[in-house]
Design an enzyme around this catalytic site. Sequence first.
Site, PDB file in Angstrom:
ATOM      1  N   ASP A 169       2.611  -2.829   4.006  1.00 49.05           N
ATOM      2  CA  ASP A 169       3.374  -2.081   3.907  1.00 49.05           C
ATOM      3  C   ASP A 169       4.888  -1.599   2.670  1.00 49.05           C
ATOM      4  O   ASP A 169       5.061  -2.364   2.762  1.00 49.05           O
ATOM      5  CB  ASP A 169       3.791  -0.280   5.305  1.00 49.05           C
ATOM      6  CG  ASP A 169       2.555  -0.823   6.498  1.00 49.05           C
ATOM      7  OD1 ASP A 169       1.622  -0.558   5.241  1.00 49.05           O
ATOM      8  OD2 ASP A 169       2.567  -0.665   7.059  1.00 49.05           O
ATOM      9  N   LYS A 170       5.234  -0.742   2.517  1.00 47.24           N
ATOM     10  CA  LYS A 170       6.083  -0.382   1.274  1.00 47.24           C
ATOM     11  C   LYS A 170       7.060  -0.655   2.185  1.00 47.24           C
ATOM     12  O   LYS A 170       7.995  -1.048   1.846  1.00 47.24           O
ATOM     13  CB  LYS A 170       6.191   0.808   0.899  1.00 47.24           C
ATOM     14  CG  LYS A 170       7.873   1.248   0.293  1.00 47.24           C
ATOM     15  CD  LYS A 170       7.577   2.836  -1.037  1.00 47.24           C
ATOM     16  CE  LYS A 170       8.948   3.225  -0.969  1.00 47.24           C
ATOM     17  NZ  LYS A 170       8.206   4.678  -1.599  1.00 47.24           N
TER      18      LYS A 170
END
Length: 262
Positions: free
Chosen positions: A54-55
């Site tokens: 995930d970012k």
Amino acid sequence: MLPILFQDEHLIAIHKPSDLLVHRTSLDAYETRFAVQLLRDQIGQHVYPAHRLDKATSGVLLFGLNPNVARTLSMQFTAREIHKQYLAIVRGWPSETGSIDHPLELRKDDAELFGDEVPKGAQASQTEFRRLATIELPWTVDKYPSSRYALVELNPITGRRHQIRRHLKHISHPIIGDSTYGKGNHNRAFAQAFGVNRLLLACLKMTFPHPISGQRMTVSAPLAADFSRVVAELAWLGTLTDYNISHEPPQANQNRQRQIFV
């Protein structure tokens, strides 16, 4: 420069910072920085992501240096041959150990990495966890006069998008700093107290067979400085002897800590 944790002629592993996308996605159309492009420019050759991170999550990120190696690594993830260890700070005190078995619907970003066809319906999803440390702070964040938090180690058995975040929300122990699945009042309390505005989730270790030699190998990432500072100020560093942790708390954060705990 992206920190390189391991590199040979077949694959490369980096320590991805929080707030960096792995690759371009329509879900964040205005973002201009991506790990794929940054790493390609840094080492002067194409790289191929073997999985997603995930970012907002920091930690170990694997790439193949050719499509076949990336495909092999991706198949190892699918076959559950890659053991992943994550660390998170969550609201509340979960059980000392446990397993979350809760099916999850696949999300759009899964198609962007693994092809256009996304299976319909909820997919089997399992996450194991172990509680490492707890604390109760004298904060009136909800309706209670104090607030409980825990440091948790997590091993996602499957690899659905946002799986750890969604699973911890499912058992009512959302991750601090999670703007999508978490609790805004607790996120704001940590931001004010510790000066940290990120998801407190990191992938710190991956163990897997080398895609060419088959030799079992482990790649570890240090805990990012901002995450490490929070762990240190909560007096949890002593519980992390199995991880690569280094930390020198800034004076400003020491002052904040004293104001909180007085």
